[in-house]
Design a protein around this motif. Sequence first.
Motif, PDB file in Angstrom:
ATOM      1  N   ARG B  66       0.840  -1.276  -0.262  1.00 60.52           N
ATOM      2  CA  ARG B  66      -0.135   0.046   0.014  1.00 60.52           C
ATOM      3  C   ARG B  66       1.013   1.341  -0.090  1.00 60.52           C
ATOM      4  O   ARG B  66       0.629   2.269  -0.759  1.00 60.52           O
ATOM      5  CB  ARG B  66      -0.954  -0.039   0.991  1.00 60.52           C
ATOM      6  N   ILE B  67       1.777   1.182   0.639  1.00 65.79           N
ATOM      7  CA  ILE B  67       2.867   2.164   0.943  1.00 65.79           C
ATOM      8  C   ILE B  67       3.725   2.296  -0.420  1.00 65.79           C
ATOM      9  O   ILE B  67       3.677   3.561  -0.926  1.00 65.79           O
ATOM     10  CB  ILE B  67       3.763   2.118   2.164  1.00 65.79           C
ATOM     11  N   THR B  68       4.184   1.438  -1.055  1.00 70.73           N
ATOM     12  CA  THR B  68       4.813   1.665  -2.269  1.00 70.73           C
ATOM     13  C   THR B  68       4.040   2.048  -3.257  1.00 70.73           C
ATOM     14  O   THR B  68       4.472   3.079  -4.104  1.00 70.73           O
ATOM     15  CB  THR B  68       5.195   0.047  -2.662  1.00 70.73           C
ATOM     16  N   THR B  69       2.734   1.645  -3.653  1.00 73.15           N
ATOM     17  CA  THR B  69       1.815   2.260  -4.715  1.00 73.15           C
ATOM     18  C   THR B  69       1.673   3.624  -4.406  1.00 73.15           C
ATOM     19  O   THR B  69       1.704   4.400  -5.381  1.00 73.15           O
ATOM     20  CB  THR B  69       0.440   1.572  -4.360  1.00 73.15           C
ATOM     21  N   THR B  70       1.158   4.157  -2.937  1.00 73.44           N
ATOM     22  CA  THR B  70       1.188   5.687  -2.761  1.00 73.44           C
ATOM     23  C   THR B  70       2.418   6.380  -2.971  1.00 73.44           C
ATOM     24  O   THR B  70       2.192   7.479  -3.535  1.00 73.44           O
ATOM     25  CB  THR B  70       0.596   5.603  -1.115  1.00 73.44           C
ATOM     26  N   ALA B  71       3.524   5.834  -2.432  1.00 76.46           N
ATOM     27  CA  ALA B  71       4.635   6.501  -2.702  1.00 76.46           C
ATOM     28  C   ALA B  71       5.024   6.814  -4.364  1.00 76.46           C
ATOM     29  O   ALA B  71       5.462   8.107  -4.704  1.00 76.46           O
ATOM     30  CB  ALA B  71       5.847   5.985  -2.221  1.00 76.46           C
TER      31      ALA B  71
END
Lengths: 227, 227
Positions: B66-71
């Motif tokens: 989730r974090i990777t996608t948002t970053a």
Amino acid sequence: MNNPTDSTSHDEHCRVNRLCIEATSAASASISHEIMNILAIINESAGLLEDLSLMAAPDEGIPAERITTTAAAIMKQVSRANQIMKWFNKLAHCGDAPRARTDIAGTIQLVVALANRQAAMKKLSVSTGDLSTAEIESDLLCLVSLLYMVLRRLYETVGTEGEISIAAKPEGSDITVSFTAHHRNEQVNLNSFPNHREKTLAAHLKANFSHNGEALQLTLPPTLPQD
Amino acid sequence: MNNPTDSTSHDEHCRVNRLCIEATSAASASISHEIMNILAIINESAGLLEDLSLMAAPDEGIPAERITTTAAAIMKQVSRANQIMKWFNKLAHCGDAPRARTDIAGTIQLVVALANRQAAMKKLSVSTGDLSTAEIESDLLCLVSLLYMVLRRLYETVGTEGEISIAAKPEGSDITVSFTAHHRNEQVNLNSFPNHREKTLAAHLKANFSHNGEALQLTLPPTLPQD
């Protein structure tokens, strides 16, 4: 210009437009650098999030507090960039009409914001304590260009960590904007103001520069006379 | 102007500066909106990160993907904003000198980039397939202002989802920039070009507008004659 066949006033008018282009271009160039710096900081935060994701153990997630901190840092930079863009948008609309009513306080705040990067680079403290709420009717683009030019050159004149104070108060029906500068508690000599360019813009605004010992003063008429 | 005492050419010259201010102000206003839109998207992503943190169970972390996608989403927007700011910085430096050497391809790409938001809003397809590598020496700010004005008005003239094609090729020692527009496979009539403002800027550049049936053409001299 009072007489459209008078080539001197034509020249002056052309020169005013040219100086306005120079001032707004300088502000635009500075702002584009400021925004690119902010974008670099945001990118760094996003890079940190990627790093956290890569370092996370396969079955464990990323600690929520790390994410909260980084998200808050990003939002802070977004808000900073937004504020700069709002000021910049105001600048972009200054040329919409050849004359407009404006509050002198808002105009000074705009110019201080536009030159904020230069103040920060020299660690100057810029205060606008005493600003009149009066409105004037003038050539807004030219007024903003003049104040911006004065401010940029003032920032160059004053040493690092200097203190600049800008005030605006009514004087009869006129408005007087005054600039004072100090460096290590010593008053900075502002006799190099105005230069030829600043005089050209002031003349177009029917404004006068003067010195009253402490301060550089710019006296503006409440209403710019019609050409 | 050939004769500095000729008040008509003075008038024209003043008018050119004024039109350049209008064109660059319009581009600046548009770009500030575009950047504020991008900042809003970045803020939304940061808000999503905060939400994920708040929703995370006390002892569990946030899933790395989730974090990777948002970053990645944030980085994409940062890169978009950076590209816009780079073009904008080029615009801010166009007025640095009254005349400059420039490659016509780069100048057209700059103007297309500056008007990109307007093209996107009308879902226009803008192609710059065939661009000469030739350089010209001209009043760059005026040239950019003229091309930007033509493009913005072209985008208004062409219907939604229209197709615009811009080319630049040498013609003898001159450079001809041509614009063609289609809407639903029908050619769009460009007879409303040039208007008075576009003619004023073209005259300053010693450039000529013409129509060759299909295209609106702007023929520019390789070197702007000295005043």
